[in-house]
Write a protein that holds these residues in place. Structure first.
Motif, short mmCIF file in Angstrom:
data_model
loop_
_atom_site.label_atom_id
_atom_site.label_comp_id
_atom_site.label_asym_id
_atom_site.label_seq_id
_atom_site.Cartn_x
_atom_site.Cartn_y
_atom_site.Cartn_z
N ALA B 59 11.21 -28.58 16.67
CA ALA B 59 10.70 -27.40 15.97
C ALA B 59 11.79 -26.76 15.09
O ALA B 59 11.50 -26.23 14.03
CB ALA B 59 10.17 -26.38 16.98
N LYS B 60 13.04 -26.84 15.57
CA LYS B 60 14.14 -26.27 14.78
C LYS B 60 14.24 -27.00 13.43
O LYS B 60 14.46 -26.39 12.40
CB LYS B 60 15.46 -26.41 15.54
CG LYS B 60 15.52 -25.52 16.77
CD LYS B 60 16.78 -25.81 17.58
CE LYS B 60 16.71 -25.06 18.92
NZ LYS B 60 17.65 -25.62 19.90
N LEU B 61 14.11 -28.32 13.50
CA LEU B 61 14.21 -29.11 12.27
C LEU B 61 12.97 -28.96 11.41
O LEU B 61 13.05 -28.94 10.18
CB LEU B 61 14.47 -30.58 12.62
CG LEU B 61 15.79 -30.80 13.38
CD1 LEU B 61 15.88 -32.22 13.90
CD2 LEU B 61 16.98 -30.47 12.50
N ALA B 62 11.82 -28.81 12.05
CA ALA B 62 10.59 -28.59 11.30
C ALA B 62 10.66 -27.27 10.55
O ALA B 62 10.24 -27.17 9.39
CB ALA B 62 9.39 -28.62 12.24
N GLY B 63 11.22 -26.26 11.21
CA GLY B 63 11.38 -24.94 10.59
C GLY B 63 12.27 -25.04 9.35
O GLY B 63 12.00 -24.44 8.31
N LYS B 64 13.34 -25.83 9.50
CA LYS B 64 14.28 -26.03 8.37
C LYS B 64 13.55 -26.72 7.21
O LYS B 64 13.70 -26.32 6.06
CB LYS B 64 15.45 -26.88 8.87
CG LYS B 64 16.58 -27.09 7.88
CD LYS B 64 17.70 -27.92 8.57
CE LYS B 64 18.64 -28.56 7.57
NZ LYS B 64 19.76 -27.71 7.17
N MET B 65 12.75 -27.72 7.53
CA MET B 65 11.97 -28.42 6.50
C MET B 65 11.06 -27.46 5.75
O MET B 65 10.94 -27.51 4.53
CB MET B 65 11.12 -29.53 7.13
CG MET B 65 11.86 -30.79 7.48
SD MET B 65 12.25 -31.79 6.03
CE MET B 65 10.61 -32.38 5.60
N LEU B 66 10.38 -26.61 6.52
CA LEU B 66 9.45 -25.66 5.91
C LEU B 66 10.19 -24.72 4.95
O LEU B 66 9.74 -24.47 3.84
CB LEU B 66 8.72 -24.86 7.02
CG LEU B 66 7.72 -23.80 6.56
CD1 LEU B 66 6.59 -24.42 5.75
CD2 LEU B 66 7.13 -23.05 7.76
N ARG B 67 11.34 -24.23 5.38
CA ARG B 67 12.14 -23.34 4.53
C ARG B 67 12.55 -24.04 3.23
O ARG B 67 12.47 -23.49 2.15
CB ARG B 67 13.41 -22.89 5.27
CG ARG B 67 13.21 -21.71 6.19
CD ARG B 67 14.54 -21.05 6.54
NE ARG B 67 15.53 -21.96 7.10
CZ ARG B 67 15.54 -22.38 8.36
NH1 ARG B 67 14.61 -21.95 9.20
NH2 ARG B 67 16.47 -23.21 8.80
N ILE B 68 12.97 -25.30 3.37
CA ILE B 68 13.48 -26.02 2.20
C ILE B 68 12.37 -26.39 1.21
O ILE B 68 12.55 -26.30 0.00
CB ILE B 68 14.22 -27.30 2.66
CG1 ILE B 68 15.47 -26.92 3.44
CG2 ILE B 68 14.58 -28.20 1.47
CD1 ILE B 68 16.15 -28.08 4.13
N PHE B 69 11.24 -26.79 1.73
CA PHE B 69 10.22 -27.37 0.84
C PHE B 69 9.05 -26.45 0.51
O PHE B 69 8.15 -26.83 -0.22
CB PHE B 69 9.68 -28.68 1.44
CG PHE B 69 10.62 -29.85 1.25
CD1 PHE B 69 10.76 -30.46 0.01
CD2 PHE B 69 11.37 -30.34 2.31
CE1 PHE B 69 11.62 -31.53 -0.17
CE2 PHE B 69 12.24 -31.42 2.14
CZ PHE B 69 12.37 -32.01 0.89
N LYS B 70 9.05 -25.23 1.07
CA LYS B 70 7.85 -24.40 0.90
C LYS B 70 7.59 -24.02 -0.56
O LYS B 70 6.45 -23.75 -0.93
CB LYS B 70 7.93 -23.15 1.77
CG LYS B 70 9.01 -22.15 1.41
CD LYS B 70 8.95 -20.97 2.36
CE LYS B 70 10.15 -20.09 2.34
NZ LYS B 70 10.67 -19.65 1.06
N LEU B 94 5.26 -25.80 14.93
CA LEU B 94 5.43 -24.50 14.30
C LEU B 94 4.21 -23.63 14.57
O LEU B 94 3.49 -23.23 13.66
CB LEU B 94 5.66 -24.68 12.79
CG LEU B 94 6.87 -25.55 12.42
CD1 LEU B 94 6.93 -25.80 10.91
CD2 LEU B 94 8.18 -24.92 12.90
N GLU B 95 4.01 -23.35 15.85
CA GLU B 95 2.81 -22.61 16.25
C GLU B 95 2.72 -21.24 15.57
O GLU B 95 1.64 -20.79 15.21
CB GLU B 95 2.79 -22.44 17.77
CG GLU B 95 2.78 -23.76 18.53
CD GLU B 95 1.51 -23.98 19.31
OE1 GLU B 95 0.58 -23.15 19.17
OE2 GLU B 95 1.45 -24.97 20.06
N ARG B 96 3.89 -20.60 15.41
CA ARG B 96 3.86 -19.24 14.85
C ARG B 96 3.57 -19.24 13.35
O ARG B 96 2.99 -18.31 12.82
CB ARG B 96 5.18 -18.51 15.13
CG ARG B 96 5.05 -17.56 16.33
CD ARG B 96 6.34 -16.81 16.52
NE ARG B 96 7.42 -17.75 16.85
CZ ARG B 96 8.71 -17.45 16.77
NH1 ARG B 96 9.10 -16.26 16.33
NH2 ARG B 96 9.63 -18.33 17.12
#
Lengths: 470, 254
Positions: B59-70, B94-96
């Motif tokens: 989830a930590k890495l998924a969160g980073k991906m979302l920040r980078i590519f959003k 990324l439930e939240r």
């Protein structure tokens, strides 16, 4: 208890046998494909089957009661059992009430789940499995390695040896026809002598109280009609609302299981035959709990066809006995985890997550997704193991920070490029035991891309190509 | 065709171990006239962690991906399984963020390279030649998860897979038929290490399939499967080669 990885490695030591096992099961998978393709609306049929299961199990109390009333009205005596102990006790009491000492039993995964045979034997009742493959397993003193093809791991030469020892066939006999004939003669005697028959159930129809049983050998039919006492045992999830629903499930079941359009015998039992006493034991054993778990409830939809075993690349190369639970393979995994997370913790890891199980499942259970969700349950319960957890934690740490990630990649590339290959392509590194490591490039993609962008001015406007070592 | 901002998502192992695949992707997109950016902050989508059940780490890495590519209109990735990770499984991690517009946008606008070509750029054919016998390895996550091919389990008559269509448009190419059209190679992410013996056994069977069908080169849209197969091929000193589809299309396209 040995892990799946160790048991599978032992299975694969006999390479020729492992190939044969793989090919035998793949042959069934291909038959299934041809049969599925012969039904024009196959995918719609699967959808419908799932919808029926969803509806039936969402209204389980209602349909169980309806089934119970209709079965009772036709003369069957219906029992409910919460767990294996209660199930076994009920069966034994019924047998005792009729003084039955020899039982002709037809295949039932539920009875395996409950350990019924061992329990009855301990209590002085002789149980004879009458399905040919089950009888082979029983004589060999083993447990089934597959839920539909229980002796798929045993070769015909070995069957010859088992029959020579127990049934007195000629030594060295391995002709399937002659061996089957010997088993038939042997089983006929048992059918005629048995005071009771026991079988599993494929479907229980609520609106009629019918018990539907599918076999290829007709053994269940002899077992449920010859003796004066017949006991059908079923999990609660076997109930379906209407007879017409069979038009969906019967078309799916045998095609998925063995690649047949329909099983040789499909028997609809509407109460006992005249002069017979018929009992139906309905078992929960955790099924209603499965139905309450949001991520896992569909596991209870399973109709025990075994298609997910036949298609699973790992099951085919590791054999049913490498899984420690009574039901092996993909579906066994997602059922075992409800029983004992710690005991079966390695089962979810015995999968490449290829998803073929989900794609063949006739009731569309999201098997591979559940497998990965169970891995998470294993991790959260702290059962992954220290070495694996530490390795993954370290990797995460490195990947969270881009600089660390680049530094790590740079170090590994440098190291592997400067060392002679025998240092890492050996037994000590798990990867290198049977595979060579990739040849390491001099620099990373990001470094190459940066150089490439610099030479292409039209691409360097983004401002995202920051300075840094790779 | 105006696409807006296109972000190139390069999986960690391509970045660090297979730069030639990343560069082939870059050149191919350039030839097709796509302007894109490579956000340098990216590392890994979290699949190894997710695959192993370590959802919190993933989830930590998924969160980073979302920040980078959003902020990108499209995200393109030369890997079926990493694309599948974002599209199919980020909702579990990324439930939240699940209900946020950024999340929904990322999940619905992340594409594997071949499907980006076919579905978004509407590229049906590649002008070029590749006169070789090819074993098309339809890696499982792309095949069944993203629908890049037509899974052999399903009854979908008349359909031809997207990747196969692209490859078949090359002159001189011959895609060989293996008996088992889409059997898993046995890689399975961390499975390849946790269950190394089974993993390698499955891989060798798959290589034999391609060999017997007469393939010279195994082509896939997932380099992870190819890394595993190539490791076995080189250990056994087989004459087969492996190539990522981007390398084939880039090399063939003029």
């Amino acid at each position: 208890m040995k892990s799946h990885a160790r048991l599978a490695a032992a299975f694969l030591k006999q390479e020729k046998r492992a190939h044969w096992h793989d090919q035998a099961l793949w042959y069934v998978r291909e038959k299934r494909d041809r049969m599925a393709a012969s039904v024009p609306d196959w995918e719609a049929l699967r959808e419908t089957a799932q919808a029926i299961k969803r509806h039936a199990l969402a209204n389980l109390p209602r349909y169980l009661e309806e089934f119970e009333q209709n079965a009772a009205a036709r003369g069957a005596i219906v029992h409910y059992a919460l767990d294996p102990a209660e199930h076994n006790r009920i069966v034994l009491e019924v047998l005792k009430s009729k003084n039955a000492r020899l039982v002709a039993k037809s295949k039932s995964m539920l009875s395996e789940e409950c350990g019924l045979n061992e329990f009855l034997e301990r209590n002085g009742v002789e149980v004879v499995e009458t399905d040919l493959a089950e009888r082979i397993i029983q004589l060999a003193g083993e447990r089934p390695s597959h839920i539909v093809l229980p002796s798929i791991h045993i070769r015909k030469e070995e069957v010859g040896e088992i029959f020579h020892e127990h049934l007195g066939t000629e030594k060295g006999e391995s002709d399937p026809t002659r061996l089957t004939r010997a088993a038939r003669t042997h089983l006929r005697e048992k059918f005629l002598a048995a005071q009771a028959g026991i079988s599993g159930v494929n479907f229980a129809v609520a609106e009629t109280g019918a018990v539907v049983i599918c076999t290829n050998e007709g053994n269940a039919d002899l077992g449920n009609s010859l003796p004066d006492l017949y006991i059908a045992v079923m999990g609660v999830e076997k109930v379906i609302p209407k007879t017409k629903d069979l038009g969906v499930f019967l078309r799916l079941l045998s095609r998925s299981a063995t690649g047949q359009p329909i099983s040789a015998y499909t028997s609809h039992l509407l109460g006992p035959r005249p002069g017979q006493e018929m009992h139906i034991v309905i078992v929960d054993n955790g099924r209603s709990e499965i139905l309450q778990r949001e991520r896992f409830y569909k596991a209870a939809f399973c109709i025990r066809c075994g298609a997910c075993l036949n298609t699973c690349p790992v099951y085919r190369r590791s054999g049913g006995h490498s899984y420690n639970y009574v039901i092996p393979g993909p579906i066994g995994t997602i059922l075992a985890m409800h029983r004992d997370l710690k005991k079966y913790k390695d089962m979810p890891y015995a999968s490449t997550l290829c998803g073929s199980c989900t794609a063949v499942c006739p009731v569309k259970i999201d098997i591979h997704r559940q497998i990965v969700l169970w891995r998470n349950e294993v991790v959260e319960a702290g059962h992954l193991g220290r070495a694996k957890s530490a390795a993954l934690k370290t990797a995460t740490l490195g990947m969270k920070r881009t600089r660390l990630f680049r530094l790590g990649g740079w170090t590994v590339r440098k190291l592997l490029r400067s060392l002679p290959p025998f240092v890492f392509n050996n037994r000590l590194t798990i990867w290198g035991r049977s595979r060579d490591l990739p040849k390491m490039p001099a620099q990373s993609f990001r470094a190459e891309y940066r150089a490439h962008s610099k030479s292409k001015t039209n691409l360097s406007e983004s401002g995202l190509n920051r300075e840094g070592r790779s | 065709m105006f696409l807006g901002r296109v972000g190139l998502f390069i999986p960690c192992y391509i970045d660090q171990v297979y730069p030639r695949v990343g560069m082939a992707t870059v050149r191919l997109l350039e030839k097709l006239g796509v302007s894109f950016e490579f956000p340098e902050d990216q590392t890994c989508c979290g699949q190894p962690q997710f695959n192993s059940g370590c959802f919190k780490d993933a989830a930590k890495l998924a969160g980073k991906m979302l920040r980078i590519f959003k902020d990108y209109d499209w995200v393109v990735c030369p890997s079926g399984s990493c694309t599948g990770m974002v599209r199919e499984y980020y909702e579990l991690l990324l439930e939240r963020d699940k209900e946020s517009d950024d999340f929904k946008h990322l999940v619905s606008h992340t594409f594997e390279l071949c499907e980006f070509l076919i579905d978004i750029l509407k590229v049906e054919t590649i002008d070029g030649s590749f006169p070789h016998k090819v074993g098309l390895h339809q890696s499982c996550h792309g095949l069944r998860g993203l629908g890049l091919g037509v899974p052999s389990e399903q009854v979908l008559p008349g359909r031809i897979g997207k990747v196969r269509r692209l490859l078949e448009s090359l002159r001189g190419i011959e895609i060989v038929n293996t008996g088992r059209s889409d059997e898993c190679c046995g890689f399975g992410g961390t499975f390849s290490v946790f269950e190394g013996t089974v993993s390698s056994f499955i891989g060798r069977d798959r290589i034999k399939d391609y060999e017997q069908a007469g393939a010279e080169v195994i082509v896939s849209y997932d380099v992870s499967c190819l890394m595993h197969l190539d490791g076995l091929i080189r250990r056994d000193k087989k004459p087969l080669k492996v190539l990522h589809i981007a390398e084939v299309l880039d090399g063939a396209a003029s």
